[in-house]
Design a protein around this motif. Structure first.
Motif, PDB file in Angstrom:
ATOM      1  N   LEU A  48     -34.856  10.034 -21.594  1.00  0.00           N
ATOM      2  CA  LEU A  48     -35.069   8.602 -21.562  1.00  0.00           C
ATOM      3  C   LEU A  48     -34.388   7.972 -20.600  1.00  0.00           C
ATOM      4  O   LEU A  48     -33.253   8.569 -20.167  1.00  0.00           O
ATOM      5  N   HIS A  49     -35.011   7.121 -19.715  1.00  0.00           N
ATOM      6  CA  HIS A  49     -34.303   6.533 -18.581  1.00  0.00           C
ATOM      7  C   HIS A  49     -34.519   4.903 -18.343  1.00  0.00           C
ATOM      8  O   HIS A  49     -35.910   4.829 -18.720  1.00  0.00           O
ATOM      9  N   TYR A  50     -33.875   4.232 -18.399  1.00  0.00           N
ATOM     10  CA  TYR A  50     -34.221   2.844 -18.124  1.00  0.00           C
ATOM     11  C   TYR A  50     -33.305   2.154 -17.080  1.00  0.00           C
ATOM     12  O   TYR A  50     -32.059   2.301 -16.915  1.00  0.00           O
ATOM     13  N   SER A  51     -33.883   1.094 -16.064  1.00  0.00           N
ATOM     14  CA  SER A  51     -32.854   0.397 -15.389  1.00  0.00           C
ATOM     15  C   SER A  51     -33.740  -0.971 -15.153  1.00  0.00           C
ATOM     16  O   SER A  51     -35.089  -1.195 -15.256  1.00  0.00           O
ATOM     17  N   GLY A  52     -32.956  -1.977 -15.228  1.00  0.00           N
ATOM     18  CA  GLY A  52     -33.431  -3.418 -15.259  1.00  0.00           C
ATOM     19  C   GLY A  52     -32.540  -4.230 -15.492  1.00  0.00           C
ATOM     20  O   GLY A  52     -31.233  -3.886 -15.645  1.00  0.00           O
ATOM     21  N   LEU A  53     -33.187  -5.705 -15.482  1.00  0.00           N
ATOM     22  CA  LEU A  53     -32.137  -6.529 -15.782  1.00  0.00           C
ATOM     23  C   LEU A  53     -31.472  -6.713 -17.180  1.00  0.00           C
ATOM     24  O   LEU A  53     -32.540  -6.618 -17.957  1.00  0.00           O
ATOM     25  N   PHE A 106     -27.219  -6.097 -14.175  1.00  0.00           N
ATOM     26  CA  PHE A 106     -28.269  -5.255 -14.115  1.00  0.00           C
ATOM     27  C   PHE A 106     -27.566  -3.813 -14.959  1.00  0.00           C
ATOM     28  O   PHE A 106     -26.567  -3.448 -14.466  1.00  0.00           O
ATOM     29  N   ARG A 107     -28.546  -3.058 -15.357  1.00  0.00           N
ATOM     30  CA  ARG A 107     -28.112  -1.656 -15.938  1.00  0.00           C
ATOM     31  C   ARG A 107     -29.130  -0.550 -15.824  1.00  0.00           C
ATOM     32  O   ARG A 107     -30.086  -0.736 -15.840  1.00  0.00           O
ATOM     33  N   SER A 108     -28.552   0.496 -15.736  1.00  0.00           N
ATOM     34  CA  SER A 108     -29.329   1.661 -15.666  1.00  0.00           C
ATOM     35  C   SER A 108     -28.808   2.657 -16.547  1.00  0.00           C
ATOM     36  O   SER A 108     -27.526   3.079 -16.540  1.00  0.00           O
ATOM     37  N   GLU A 118     -34.934  -7.792 -19.556  1.00  0.00           N
ATOM     38  CA  GLU A 118     -36.433  -7.051 -19.778  1.00  0.00           C
ATOM     39  C   GLU A 118     -36.744  -7.011 -21.214  1.00  0.00           C
ATOM     40  O   GLU A 118     -35.622  -6.947 -22.175  1.00  0.00           O
ATOM     41  N   PRO A 119     -37.933  -7.119 -21.624  1.00  0.00           N
ATOM     42  CA  PRO A 119     -38.240  -7.140 -23.301  1.00  0.00           C
ATOM     43  C   PRO A 119     -38.068  -5.850 -23.784  1.00  0.00           C
ATOM     44  O   PRO A 119     -39.071  -5.040 -23.955  1.00  0.00           O
ATOM     45  N   GLY A 169     -32.822  -4.586 -28.037  1.00  0.00           N
ATOM     46  CA  GLY A 169     -31.307  -4.860 -27.734  1.00  0.00           C
ATOM     47  C   GLY A 169     -31.185  -5.935 -26.817  1.00  0.00           C
ATOM     48  O   GLY A 169     -30.086  -6.515 -26.504  1.00  0.00           O
ATOM     49  N   SER A 170     -32.377  -6.472 -26.103  1.00  0.00           N
ATOM     50  CA  SER A 170     -32.316  -7.578 -25.214  1.00  0.00           C
ATOM     51  C   SER A 170     -33.549  -8.611 -24.987  1.00  0.00           C
ATOM     52  O   SER A 170     -34.094  -8.930 -23.923  1.00  0.00           O
ATOM     53  N   THR A 171     -33.822  -8.794 -26.297  1.00  0.00           N
ATOM     54  CA  THR A 171     -35.064  -9.438 -26.683  1.00  0.00           C
ATOM     55  C   THR A 171     -34.836 -10.955 -27.032  1.00  0.00           C
ATOM     56  O   THR A 171     -35.707 -11.736 -26.797  1.00  0.00           O
ATOM     57  N   GLN A 172     -33.516 -11.280 -27.419  1.00  0.00           N
ATOM     58  CA  GLN A 172     -33.444 -12.627 -28.181  1.00  0.00           C
ATOM     59  C   GLN A 172     -32.391 -13.364 -27.383  1.00  0.00           C
ATOM     60  O   GLN A 172     -31.434 -12.782 -26.989  1.00  0.00           O
TER      61      GLN A 172
END
Length: 263
Positions: free
Chosen positions: A100-105, A89-91, A135-136, A139-142
């Motif tokens: 910008l802010h993002y939190s998710g698996l 998990f990252r934030s 999360e789609p 950098g984390s889609t493939q």
């Protein structure tokens, strides 16, 4: 990932924010005995206001910070095969002018480590992992696959027990992201029975085709940590990590902490 350094590029800054640090929790080439395992829960805080350009020179970027939490689980299916599982998990926060802010698996990795050969204090093993995107987002889609060759050797440094663990990996990333070759080296020594000092080096080289905001590059990270066994089966780890050099890479600084449970 290796973001292409372009001043004022929002794509580059998003790539910076979503770069994944692989973590410094470490188990190494050794296998778990059948029915036994190891669980490492770790948290890493990283921040930076600089990155390395294609020539390896530091350049300014809007300040960002990232907090990652990881679980690293190993379980002995047999004496020769160890199951490995790692969710993340990252934030991430990126400062003005983007805010910008993002939190998710993040990526979830699952795979097997197989013993190839062992004799006395030396072991060779092979590990194959499938990395499942969270999360789609950029950098984390493939889906990614990684094959890793591991070598471990235990010895004595004077009167202190010590070990060295060397790992080489090829990561196929898919999509427009370049593939990576990774080299991780860990040196550990126990100056006392309940304490271990670990020095680690993480090297990453990306190559091949790269599309969109990705670019090939390299980076070298160094980490130093202390692991204290406060009971027979429980340990706590604290340490620091920094990107020492690189090209098309972030210049990161941070610290991490982990709890180890042997069962």
């Amino acid at each position: 990932m290796r973001p292409r350094l372009k001043a004022g590029s929002l794509s580059f800054l998003v790539a910076v924010a979503l770069t994944v640090f692989q973590g410094s929790a470490h188990a190494g080439a050794w296998l778990q005995k059948k029915g036994h395992g190891l669980l490492i829960l770790s948290a890493t805080m990283l921040s930076s206001d600089r990155a390395f350009d294609a020539a390896g020179h530091p350049v300014d970027i809007p300040r960002y910070s990232r907090f990652d939490t990881n679980a690293w689980l190993e379980y002995g299916l047999t004496d020769r095969f160890t199951l490995v599982f790692r969710p993340q998990f990252r934030s991430v926060s990126l400062a003005k002018p983007y805010d910008l802010h993002y939190s998710g698996l993040g990526y979830t990795a699952i795979g097997l480590r197989m013993g190839l050969w062992s004799s006395g204090e030396t072991v060779f093993s092979l590990q194959s992992m499938l990395r499942i995107p969270g999360e789609p987002l950029v950098g984390s889609t493939q889906f990614e696959t990684e094959t890793r060759l591991l070598y471990g050797h235990s010895y004595r440094l004077g009167s202190w027990p010590a070990f060295i663990d060397t790992e080489f990996a090829y990561r196929f990333r898919g999509g427009v992201a370049p593939d990576e070759v990774r080299s991780d080296v860990t040196f550990g020594v126990r100056p006392r029975p309940d304490a271990m000092v670990m020095a680690q080096a993480f090297s990453t080289f990306s190559f091949g085709g790269a599309g969109w905001f990705y670019a090939t590059g390299w980076e070298y990270k160094a980490a130093l940590s202390l692991v204290w066994d406060f009971t027979r089966n429980w340990s706590v780890q604290i340490g620091g990590i920094a990107t020492v050099a690189g090209a098309n890479a972030l210049r990161e600084r941070g610290y991490f902490a982990a709890i180890w449970k042997r069962f």
